[in-house]
Design an enzyme around this catalytic site. Structure first.
Site, PDB file in Angstrom:
ATOM      1  N   HIS A  37      10.779  -6.316  24.075  1.00  0.00           N
ATOM      2  CA  HIS A  37      11.743  -5.949  23.030  1.00  0.00           C
ATOM      3  C   HIS A  37      12.599  -7.151  22.645  1.00  0.00           C
ATOM      4  O   HIS A  37      12.936  -7.334  21.476  1.00  0.00           O
ATOM      5  CB  HIS A  37      12.660  -4.818  23.522  1.00  0.00           C
ATOM      6  CG  HIS A  37      11.949  -3.534  23.801  1.00  0.00           C
ATOM      7  ND1 HIS A  37      11.772  -3.045  25.080  1.00  0.00           N
ATOM      8  CD2 HIS A  37      11.347  -2.648  22.973  1.00  0.00           C
ATOM      9  CE1 HIS A  37      11.117  -1.904  25.019  1.00  0.00           C
ATOM     10  NE2 HIS A  37      10.836  -1.641  23.757  1.00  0.00           N
ATOM     11  N   GLN A 148       2.808  -6.226  18.625  1.00  0.00           N
ATOM     12  CA  GLN A 148       1.352  -6.182  18.424  1.00  0.00           C
ATOM     13  C   GLN A 148       0.667  -5.322  19.496  1.00  0.00           C
ATOM     14  O   GLN A 148      -0.422  -4.820  19.308  1.00  0.00           O
ATOM     15  CB  GLN A 148       0.810  -7.628  18.430  1.00  0.00           C
ATOM     16  CG  GLN A 148      -0.682  -7.776  18.340  1.00  0.00           C
ATOM     17  CD  GLN A 148      -1.279  -7.239  17.042  1.00  0.00           C
ATOM     18  OE1 GLN A 148      -0.675  -7.371  15.972  1.00  0.00           O
ATOM     19  NE2 GLN A 148      -2.440  -6.607  17.135  1.00  0.00           N
ATOM     20  N   LYS A 149       1.359  -5.110  20.634  1.00  0.00           N
ATOM     21  CA  LYS A 149       0.749  -4.307  21.697  1.00  0.00           C
ATOM     22  C   LYS A 149       0.355  -2.914  21.186  1.00  0.00           C
ATOM     23  O   LYS A 149      -0.688  -2.386  21.534  1.00  0.00           O
ATOM     24  CB  LYS A 149       1.690  -4.158  22.900  1.00  0.00           C
ATOM     25  CG  LYS A 149       1.005  -3.421  24.054  1.00  0.00           C
ATOM     26  CD  LYS A 149       1.903  -3.232  25.220  1.00  0.00           C
ATOM     27  CE  LYS A 149       2.710  -1.979  25.133  1.00  0.00           C
ATOM     28  NZ  LYS A 149       1.925  -0.729  25.245  1.00  0.00           N
ATOM     29  N   GLN A 153      -0.204   1.716  16.027  1.00  0.00           N
ATOM     30  CA  GLN A 153       1.097   2.078  15.457  1.00  0.00           C
ATOM     31  C   GLN A 153       1.427   1.139  14.282  1.00  0.00           C
ATOM     32  O   GLN A 153       1.904   1.577  13.238  1.00  0.00           O
ATOM     33  CB  GLN A 153       2.157   1.981  16.551  1.00  0.00           C
ATOM     34  CG  GLN A 153       3.580   2.140  16.069  1.00  0.00           C
ATOM     35  CD  GLN A 153       4.547   2.326  17.216  1.00  0.00           C
ATOM     36  OE1 GLN A 153       4.672   3.404  17.740  1.00  0.00           O
ATOM     37  NE2 GLN A 153       5.254   1.293  17.600  1.00  0.00           N
ATOM     38  N   ARG A 187       6.415   1.780  30.289  1.00  0.00           N
ATOM     39  CA  ARG A 187       5.660   2.623  31.224  1.00  0.00           C
ATOM     40  C   ARG A 187       5.306   1.890  32.513  1.00  0.00           C
ATOM     41  O   ARG A 187       4.982   2.536  33.504  1.00  0.00           O
ATOM     42  CB  ARG A 187       4.376   3.125  30.567  1.00  0.00           C
ATOM     43  CG  ARG A 187       4.652   4.113  29.472  1.00  0.00           C
ATOM     44  CD  ARG A 187       3.389   4.553  28.777  1.00  0.00           C
ATOM     45  NE  ARG A 187       3.724   5.329  27.587  1.00  0.00           N
ATOM     46  CZ  ARG A 187       3.932   6.641  27.589  1.00  0.00           C
ATOM     47  NH1 ARG A 187       3.802   7.304  28.699  1.00  0.00           N
ATOM     48  NH2 ARG A 187       4.265   7.269  26.483  1.00  0.00           N
TER      49      ARG A 187
HETATM   50  O1  PAF Z   1       7.000   1.787  19.816  1.00  0.00           O
HETATM   51  C1  PAF Z   1       7.961   2.564  20.027  1.00  0.00           C
HETATM   52  O2  PAF Z   1       8.819   2.318  20.877  1.00  0.00           O
HETATM   53  C2  PAF Z   1       8.074   3.843  19.224  1.00  0.00           C
HETATM   54  O3  PAF Z   1       6.830   4.393  18.960  1.00  0.00           O
HETATM   55  C3  PAF Z   1       8.883   3.669  17.922  1.00  0.00           C
HETATM   56  C4  PAF Z   1       8.206   2.696  16.970  1.00  0.00           C
HETATM   57  C5  PAF Z   1      10.276   3.177  18.252  1.00  0.00           C
HETATM   58  C6  PAF Z   1       9.007   5.011  17.194  1.00  0.00           C
HETATM   59  O4  PAF Z   1       9.663   5.945  17.995  1.00  0.00           O
END
Ligand code: PAF
Length: 284
Positions: A37, A148-149, A153, A187
């Site tokens: 992050h 990118q992981k 998404q 996780r």
């Molecule tokens: O990748 C995540 O942490 C979640 O899927 C996101 C993009 C914040 C949406 O809740």
């Protein structure tokens, strides 16, 4: 750094930022923050005047209540970590402020949400697409930064951004890894210590495909087989899928990789399901 709990207040701050001609980058997260992050936040900082990190464990994207219950949630510790990262606002709404009583409107990206992770986690991408739409409408950022992981998404969010005509640039940041190669993920904390070491097999398997690709292998089935063979060396890995797909459409690459191929893996260790991928590209 200010913590905003109310959606209305976040929207009004964002309006003011736009009036003041500030550029805004949004980093959507579900908390449980780690170096992965922070890499997103650093990218956001380089691109914009104002950095907003949202922290919201989105109930709509969990198809398993136990998974939601077990997901780490600790806003105090997340906020403390962000004090060192030059973040302007944390947006951490309550679920009831997002999913208001009688909520019935979901965003669904056709096809993309049903394959790979979507096949194993029905409804997951509907939940992701819905929360991202709400966050985009609330913050209206110039940039939104994702890892990118979570490659699928990213594909879903890029499609959504294009289809719903958001003037938002979607920025992807490379996966950050532990020294073993294991991709950082919230996780990982849930893994048993032995499984944390064993799970490094995922990246080793992806590297096998990467190496073969660099050496000229373009056959998607052969690359898939290489990944599967490597994963099979670790008996603790319960493999859900290995696939080589087009990163823009998520369609399986039947025969040979033309310009780009996303090699993607999902495997469980104990009760913890992990995903990872590498992007194979002529441009590398
Ligand atoms: O990748 C995540 O942490 C979640 O899927 C996101 C993009 C914040 C949406 O809740």
């Amino acid at each position: 750094m200010e913590i905003i709990n109310r959606r209305q207040r976040m929207a009004s701050i964002s309006r003011k930022l736009r009036r003041d001609a500030k550029t805004v980058a949004l980093v959507p997260t579900m908390g449980s923050l780690h170096e992965g992050h922070f890499a997103l936040i650093n990218q956001a900082r380089q691109m914009s005047d104002v950095v907003i990190v949202s922290i919201f464990v989105n109930p709509a994207q969990f198809n398993d209540q136990n998974d939601f219950d077990r997901y780490p949630k600790d806003l105090t510790s997340d906020a403390a970590m962000l004090t060192d990262h030059s973040v302007d606002y944390i947006f951490a709404p309550e679920a009831a402020d997002i999913y208001t009583p009688g909520f019935k409107t979901f965003v669904y990206v056709e096809d993309f949400g049903e394959v790979l992770e979507g096949a194993s986690r029905p409804g997951h991408f509907r939940g992701v697409a819905t929360i991202i739409t709400i966050l985009f409408n609330t913050v209206r950022p110039d940039f939104a930064i994702f890892g990118q992981k979570d490659a699928q998404q990213l594909t879903v969010i890029r499609r959504l951004t294009q289809d719903l005509h958001y003037d938002i640039e979607i920025v992807a940041v490379s996966t950050v890894r532990e020294s073993s190669g294991l991709a950082l993920s919230s996780r990982n904390e849930l893994l048993a210590p032995d499984d944390r070491e064993r799970a490094a097999v995922i990246y080793r398997s992806l590297q096998a495909a990467e190496k073969a690709y660099v050496n000229g292998e373009r056959n998607a089935s052969k690359l898939t087989q290489m990944v599967e063979n490597e994963l099979a060396k670790e008996p603790a890995a319960l493999v859900d899928y290995v696939a080589v797909v087009d990163p823009q459409t998520l369609e399986p690459l039947g025969k040979s990789i033309e310009t780009q191929g996303l090699v993607t893996v999902a495997a469980s260790f104990g009760k913890v399901r992990l995903i990872d991928n590498v992007l194979l590209s002529e441009k590398q």
